[in-house]
Scaffold this active site. Structure first.
Site, PDB file in Angstrom:
ATOM      1  N   CYS A  31      -3.043   7.340  -4.830  1.00 57.63           N
ATOM      2  CA  CYS A  31      -2.826   5.893  -4.741  1.00 57.63           C
ATOM      3  C   CYS A  31      -1.414   5.515  -5.197  1.00 57.63           C
ATOM      4  O   CYS A  31      -1.074   5.652  -6.367  1.00 57.63           O
ATOM      5  CB  CYS A  31      -3.864   5.118  -5.542  1.00 57.63           C
ATOM      6  SG  CYS A  31      -3.814   3.344  -5.263  1.00 57.63           S
TER       7      CYS A  31
ATOM      8  N   CYS B 146       0.860  -1.186   0.000  1.00 56.20           N
ATOM      9  CA  CYS B 146       0.000   0.000   0.000  1.00 56.20           C
ATOM     10  C   CYS B 146       0.893   1.231   0.000  1.00 56.20           C
ATOM     11  O   CYS B 146       1.634   1.466   0.957  1.00 56.20           O
ATOM     12  CB  CYS B 146      -0.922  -0.008   1.214  1.00 56.20           C
ATOM     13  SG  CYS B 146      -2.066   1.395   1.267  1.00 56.20           S
TER      14      CYS B 146
END
EC number: 5.1.1.8
Length: 333
Positions: free
Chosen positions: A253, A90
């Protein structure tokens, strides 16, 4: 019966939440973070659900545990938790975790300004700049990214044919560029993205084989990345990433930016050394860069980096009690 109290440092990375859990770490079995991730999912997933879902979290909630390193050369290890699961990697979570850990004195690098971090997807390098107590920015040198599928046409009921690419940047992304049945990110509402993304993801996951050549536990399309026009000065492209059951990433992201870089590299639109400023649905920005070319199995791949920032928003203690009927969280989908 009291299940546990978890102390946390809450933060956000370019708008998307990160909850760094600083206590209550389960003792995980395994030599690598990939093996430890599997043990966490098998034995301790209740912790993820309790801390990420309502009423203690929400649909966009992401979090992490900081662990001792698995490798001799690493400074630390990170286990990622969020509403969609326990991710292999992530990007926004790493930026937020590193920022919160450094500013809170929970992480001491072997070399100031540099870190080596073990994650379930492999090992990453990190650079950061700190001014006094504040971390100004964090730059992640991510795991190799590659384009797994190109120009695949999916038949989406109610929408029609949709051409997608699937690219890996730490997770697998179905990438949808503007076309006849998708006019572009700025022409769709958040409701449109939330409506169509689960359908696109389910069909892509079912019809396309996505298994990482080096780690078969990393598999399946988990995210959908929609692209479109930018709203912030200096951006090269915009995106909205869908994840979980009904979440849109408020940050640009990190793994999605890595996947986007790999896609554009494979299509000849970017080359080694190029930077790409990627914009989120709210206009916040990451700076992506193609650091080098490499291979992932038989696939041509890149070594991407992502630079962004995070801010601490608070500190809390979260109690999970068996007597609470919602101890382990819920969703209203």
């Amino acid at each position: 019966m009291l299940k546990g109290t978890f102390f946390c440092v809450d933060a956000h990375t370019c708008g998307n939440p990160v909850r760094l859990v600083t206590s209550g770490h389960p003792d995980l079995k395994g030599r690598t973070m990939s093996e430890k991730r599997q043990d966490f999912l098998a034995q301790y997933d209740w912790i993820r659900k309790a801390l990420m879902f309502e009423p203690r979290g929400h649909d966009m909630m992401s979090g992490a545990f900081l662990y001792p390193p698995c490798s001799d050369n690493a400074d630390a290890a990170i286990l990622f938790i969020e509403t969609s699961g326990c991710l292999p990697m992530c990007g926004h979570g790493t930026i937020g975790t590193i920022t919160a850990a450094l500013e809170s004195g929970l992480l001491t690098p072997k070399t100031p300004g540099q870190l080596t971090i073990d994650v379930p997807a492999g090992q990453i390098k990190v650079q950061y700049q700190q001014s006094g107590a504040k971390v100004d920015w964090v730059k992640i040198f991510n795991v190799p990214a590659y384009l797994a599928h190109k120009d695949v046409v999916l038949d989406i009921p109610g929408l029609g044919p949709l051409k997608i690419d699937v690219s890996y940047g730490g997770n697998y992304y179905a990438i949808v560029d503007p076309q006849a049945n998708f006019p572009g990110l700025r022409h769709w509402s958040a409701g449109d993205i939330l409506r169509w993304s689960p359908i696109v993801r389910e069909i892509a996951h079912r019809e396309l084989n996505c298994v990482h050549p080096d780690d078969p536990t990393v598999n399946g399309v988990s995210h959908v990345l929609w692209t479109g026009d930018t709203i912030s000065e200096g951006s090269n492209g915009a995106n909205a990433v869908f994840y979980g059951d009904k979440a849109i990433d408020r940050s640009p992201c990190g793994t999605g930016t890595s996947a986007r870089l790999a896609q554009l590299y494979s299509r000849g639109e970017l080359k080694v050394g190029d930077e790409y400023t990627h914009e989120s649905i709210i206009g916040s920005q990451f700076v992506g860069r193609i650091e080098a070319a490499t291979k992932v199995g038989e696939f041509d791949a890149i070594m991407p980096s992502i630079k962004g920032w995070a801010r601490i928003t608070g500190h809390n203690a979260i109690t999970v009690d068996d007597d609470d009927p919602y101890a382990f969280g819920f969703q209203v989908v």
